[in-house]
Design a protein around this motif. Structure first.
Motif, PDB file in Angstrom:
ATOM      1  N   GLN A  38     -12.214  45.020  45.383  1.00 22.32           N
ATOM      2  CA  GLN A  38     -12.634  43.710  44.917  1.00 22.32           C
ATOM      3  C   GLN A  38     -12.203  42.659  45.918  1.00 22.32           C
ATOM      4  O   GLN A  38     -11.006  42.506  46.198  1.00 22.32           O
ATOM      5  N   ALA A  39     -13.185  41.946  46.444  1.00 21.91           N
ATOM      6  CA  ALA A  39     -12.931  40.841  47.356  1.00 21.91           C
ATOM      7  C   ALA A  39     -12.904  39.535  46.560  1.00 21.91           C
ATOM      8  O   ALA A  39     -13.484  39.471  45.463  1.00 21.91           O
ATOM      9  N   PRO A  40     -12.260  38.509  47.075  1.00 23.64           N
ATOM     10  CA  PRO A  40     -12.196  37.231  46.353  1.00 23.64           C
ATOM     11  C   PRO A  40     -13.569  36.705  45.997  1.00 23.64           C
ATOM     12  O   PRO A  40     -14.472  36.656  46.846  1.00 23.64           O
ATOM     13  N   GLY A  41     -13.756  36.356  44.732  1.00 28.66           N
ATOM     14  CA  GLY A  41     -15.014  35.797  44.285  1.00 28.66           C
ATOM     15  C   GLY A  41     -16.125  36.800  44.063  1.00 28.66           C
ATOM     16  O   GLY A  41     -17.260  36.409  43.759  1.00 28.66           O
ATOM     17  N   LYS A  42     -15.798  38.081  44.206  1.00 29.11           N
ATOM     18  CA  LYS A  42     -16.817  39.114  44.033  1.00 29.11           C
ATOM     19  C   LYS A  42     -16.433  40.069  42.912  1.00 29.11           C
ATOM     20  O   LYS A  42     -15.268  40.156  42.525  1.00 29.11           O
ATOM     21  N   ASP A  89     -14.816  44.839  54.898  1.00 27.92           N
ATOM     22  CA  ASP A  89     -14.069  45.802  54.079  1.00 27.92           C
ATOM     23  C   ASP A  89     -12.809  45.176  53.487  1.00 27.92           C
ATOM     24  O   ASP A  89     -12.116  45.808  52.684  1.00 27.92           O
ATOM     25  N   THR A  90     -12.504  43.951  53.879  1.00 27.02           N
ATOM     26  CA  THR A  90     -11.325  43.275  53.357  1.00 27.02           C
ATOM     27  C   THR A  90     -11.437  43.074  51.856  1.00 27.02           C
ATOM     28  O   THR A  90     -12.417  42.518  51.363  1.00 27.02           O
ATOM     29  N   GLY A 116      -3.548  48.201  42.627  1.00 28.99           N
ATOM     30  CA  GLY A 116      -4.274  47.659  43.772  1.00 28.99           C
ATOM     31  C   GLY A 116      -3.407  47.513  44.997  1.00 28.99           C
ATOM     32  O   GLY A 116      -2.200  47.261  44.904  1.00 28.99           O
ATOM     33  N   THR A 117      -4.028  47.684  46.143  1.00 31.73           N
ATOM     34  CA  THR A 117      -3.342  47.501  47.414  1.00 31.73           C
ATOM     35  C   THR A 117      -4.275  46.715  48.337  1.00 31.73           C
ATOM     36  O   THR A 117      -5.462  46.998  48.422  1.00 31.73           O
ATOM     37  N   GLN A 118      -3.720  45.713  49.019  1.00 24.17           N
ATOM     38  CA  GLN A 118      -4.535  44.819  49.845  1.00 24.17           C
ATOM     39  C   GLN A 118      -4.841  45.456  51.190  1.00 24.17           C
ATOM     40  O   GLN A 118      -3.936  45.926  51.883  1.00 24.17           O
TER      41      GLN A 118
END
Length: 123
Positions: A38-42, A89-90, A116-118
């Protein structure tokens, strides 16, 4: 089952990273395992899934040919090897467990989630 993801970090575009997810109990082999991100805002996005014994795998088109999911049932661990990483992929990467392979791409089918892992890919 409790899941603990690890192995994220910062990598340059074109590089590789492996994230792992360890399960808390020996019934790990009873579960189909999936990776999402999950990316920010997505919305949360399906990345890959692997069957209980590891014989069957499936991937999102966006990562096919670059990412590999695998599992070691003796170690109660599932892995996601990520090669040729791109800035897109971030995201935060999550592992999850479900009972039915038919629901592998739907996050709503997964009852158990890791924290989760960044993963950050710089250009």
């Amino acid at each position: 089952v409790q899941l603990q993801a690890s192995g994220g970090g910062l990598v340059q575009a074109g590089g590789s990273l492996r994230v792992s997810c360890a399960a808390s109990e020996s019934t790990f082999s009873n579960y189909v395992m999936g990776w999402f991100r999950q990316a920010p805002g997505k919305e949360r996005e399906f990345i890959a899934a692997i069957s209980r014994g590891g014989a069957r795998t499936d991937y999102a088109d966006s990562v096919k040919g670059r990412f590999t999911i695998s599992r070691d049932n003796a170690k109660n661990t599932v892995y996601l090897q990520m090669n040729s990483l791109k800035p897109e992929d971030t995201a935060v990467y999550y592992c999850a467990a479900t009972q039915a392979y038919s629901g592998r791409a739907n996050p709503l089918e997964y009852a158990y989630w890791g924290q989760g892992t960044q993963v950050t890919v710089s250009s």
